[in-house]
Enzyme design. Structure first.
Site, PDB file in Angstrom:
ATOM      1  CG  ASP A   1      -1.312  -5.377   2.840  1.00 14.60           C
ATOM      2  OD1 ASP A   1      -0.526  -4.662   3.486  1.00 14.60           O
ATOM      3  OD2 ASP A   1      -2.499  -5.552   3.161  1.00 14.60           O
TER       4      ASP A   1
ATOM      5  CD  GLU B   1       2.537  -6.246   6.046  1.00  9.48           C
ATOM      6  OE1 GLU B   1       2.517  -5.290   6.823  1.00  9.48           O
ATOM      7  OE2 GLU B   1       1.494  -6.726   5.550  1.00  9.48           O
TER       8      GLU B   1
HETATM    9  C1  NOJ Z   1      -0.239  -3.817   6.198  1.00 12.59           C
HETATM   10  C2  NOJ Z   1      -0.110  -2.408   5.691  1.00 12.59           C
HETATM   11  O1  NOJ Z   1       1.247  -2.044   5.726  1.00 12.59           O
HETATM   12  C3  NOJ Z   1      -0.969  -1.559   6.589  1.00 12.59           C
HETATM   13  O2  NOJ Z   1      -0.773  -0.190   6.349  1.00 12.59           O
HETATM   14  C4  NOJ Z   1      -2.412  -1.957   6.403  1.00 12.59           C
HETATM   15  O3  NOJ Z   1      -3.213  -1.271   7.334  1.00 12.59           O
HETATM   16  C5  NOJ Z   1      -2.621  -3.455   6.610  1.00 12.59           C
HETATM   17  N1  NOJ Z   1      -1.605  -4.248   6.003  1.00 12.59           N
HETATM   18  C6  NOJ Z   1      -3.961  -3.903   6.065  1.00 12.59           C
HETATM   19  O4  NOJ Z   1      -3.947  -3.898   4.664  1.00 12.59           O
END
Ligand code: NOJ
Length: 541
Positions: free
Chosen positions: A207, A267
């Site tokens: 993440d 991500e």
């Molecule tokens: C990306 C995640 O996909 C999202 O759902 C989240 O709010 C943010 N990162 C913060 O962790």
């Protein structure tokens, strides 16, 4: 496939609280996922990516983690998790877990210790605490903004109610950012990675992978906006800094200490040109790109995205990822049914009434797009429910909304709950088979018609289209290359993979005569050998 199984995998994202509820408390849970492993095997996916299932107060849907090495009690136990891994592995499905290293929750033991400790203490140094600015420290330490709206700093008060230091949170205040300049933080996450790998987990989704390393030098640098264009030299104070790659090089050593090596996907929001850095085999190995997700349903745009992403993946020594939907965006069956350029946040604020959604067109295009995506070299990430053709739930009542975006924007943006509504499994039942209690977000009545049991075995249903496509994809899977064939029309894209696997997508509205070959699967019924508008077909020649 062996150690490189991930290079062309189909990964199915499960948002655990919305997938299947085994105990009737209204929340999906780990045993619920286990009970549906058979469904996922029949669907034909290679891996399940589980969004966070860790203990959490759900200030951000589970991306606010209290304990990285446990299961939320309302979702099950570690024993349940082990059972899920066992059941998935027994049918050849891998498990990917979500690692959230940029921030913990404000209920994490470390943050509680930091709150109870003095400014300047070792406990505070695991996070980013600073004195305020202005005469009495009442102004935030810098102009940094939270992704969810408002300042990225929150001020503490001490036990006597006196104002104290501020702490950094790039997301909600309940998500304090960790200090990756602190070696202890590195060690903690290496332990967490090993913890899950030792339990048999096959990979990790990382993440906010671009935000861990920050320039925390004094005085803090100005950055009034959340990301827009990021510099190409890694010099932004908060995002995509060069130092972040040292973290992942160390993680890679952990991944490679297992047999087979564990995989990961970043991500990471960076300048597109720098995405490849995260995907290097010496780092996370793969990186999401959301280029296809962001593209309009348009032949030239889709083709341009594919060419760019394939070139980038090759440069990284990785394979490309492809995504049409996930838990953070409006479902693509709805996006594609709205006029180009519709502001989706505004549309949600009108409960989906402000601009008329053409659901049929949206679904038609969604079916065409997924066949296109599944024919590409690389890994396809599917989001739960897209195999049912689910639409965004745009009219969730204000009282039901739980996304921090809703709160943090003073109710001017609804956020992402409309993509997180619990799945319909059966036509009947108060929650359409999701569970025996209530669903934590209300499901639309129309979902009884698109429930799994209404599509199962029904020729032409979206569920059967996905099943066919995944089965045939396995059969035709081949080297990670493609060639483009001139379709003779600007609104038709024709690609071929080695071994004679062809995919034609008609982005226009006029039917298109397919070249000779055996049609293997099509997103719409062919008429006299013609591919109707807004549809795709695979054929072998
Ligand atoms: C990306 C995640 O996909 C999202 O759902 C989240 O709010 C943010 N990162 C913060 O962790």
């Amino acid at each position: 496939m062996g150690a490189t199984w991930w290079r062309q995998a189909v990964v199915y994202q499960v948002y655990p609280r919305s997938f299947a509820d085994s105990d009737g408390d209204g929340l999906g849970d780990i045993p619920g996922v286990t009970s549906r492993v058979g469904y996922l095997a029949e669907l034909g996916v290679d891996a399940i990516w589980l969004s966070p299932f860790y203990p959490s107060a759900l200030a951000d849907g589970g991306y606010d983690v209290d304990d990285y090495r446990d299961v939320a009690p309302e979702l099950g136990t570690l024993t349940d998790f082990d059972a899920l891994v066992g059941a998935a592995h027994a049918v050849g499905i891998k498990i990917i877990v979500d690692i959230v290293p940029n921030h913990t929750s404000n209920r994490h033991a470390w943050f509680l210790e930091a709150l109870a400790s003095a400014p300047g203490s070792a406990a505070r140094n695991r996070y980013v605490f600073r004195d305020g600015t202005g005469v009495d420290g009442s102004l935030p330490p810098s102009d940094w903004q939270s992704h969810f709206g408002g300042p990225a700093w929150t001020r503490l008060t001490d036990a006597d109610g006196n104002p104290e230091q501020w702490y950094l949170h790039l997301f909600a205040p309940e998500q304090p950012d960790l200090n990756w300049d602190n070696r202890e933080v590195h060690e903690e996450f290496l332990t967490t990675l090993r913890f899950w790998a030792d339990r048999g987990v096959d990979g990790y989704r990382v993440d906010v992978a671009h935000a861990l390393a920050k320039d925390l030098s004094d005085p803090l640098r100005s950055k009034p906006e959340t990301p827009g264009e990021l510099p190409l030299d890694g010099s932004d104070p908060l995002f995509d800094r060069n130092e972040v790659h040292e973290i992942y090089a160390e993680w890679r050593q952990v991944f490679d200490s297992y047999d087979p090596p564990r995989t990961a996907v970043a991500e990471a929001f960076s300048a597109p040109e720098r995405r490849a850095l995260y995907a290097r085999p010496t780092e996370l190995g793969q990186a999401f790109n959301f280029d296809l997700l962001k593209a309009d349903f348009d032949a030239a745009e889709f083709r341009e995205v594919v060419e760019f992403c394939l070139a980038q993946a090759a440069e990284a020594g990785s394979s490309s990822t492809w995504v049409l939907s996930n838990h953070d965006v409006v479902r693509h069956a709805s996006r594609y049914g709205l006029p180009t350029g519709t502001d989706l946040d505004d549309w949600l604020m009108t409960d989906g009434l402000g601009t008329i959604l053409d659901e049929e067109q949206g679904l038609r295009r969604a079916r065409a797009a997924v066949l296109f995506m599944l024919a590409l070299p690389g890994s396809a990430y599917l989001y739960q429910g897209e195999e049912l053709g689910l639409q965004e739930v745009a009219d969730l009542p204000a009282g039901a909304l739980q996304d921090p975006i809703w709160l943090r924007t003073q109710h001017t943006k609804k956020g992402r709950d409309g993509a997180r509504v619990p799945l319909p499994w059966t036509e009947e039942g108060a929650t359409y088979g999701f569970g025996s209690g209530n669903a934590w977000l209300p499901q639309p009545a129309a979902w009884s018609r698109v429930a799994v049991d209404q599509q199962d075995g029904v020729g032409g249903s979206t569920l059967e289209l996905y099943r066919d496509a995944l089965r045939i994809r396995r059969e035709l899977q081949t080297d990670e290359t493609l060639d483009w064939i001139d379709a003779g029309r600007d609104d038709v894209v024709h690609l071929v993979r080695p071994g004679g696997w062809h995919c034609v997508t008609n982005f226009g509205t006029e039917p298109y005569a397919l070249p000779a070959g055996e049609v293997r699967v099509a997103s719409a019924e062919l008429v006299d050998g013609q591919l109707p508008g807004e549809s795709s077909a695979w054929f072998t020649a």
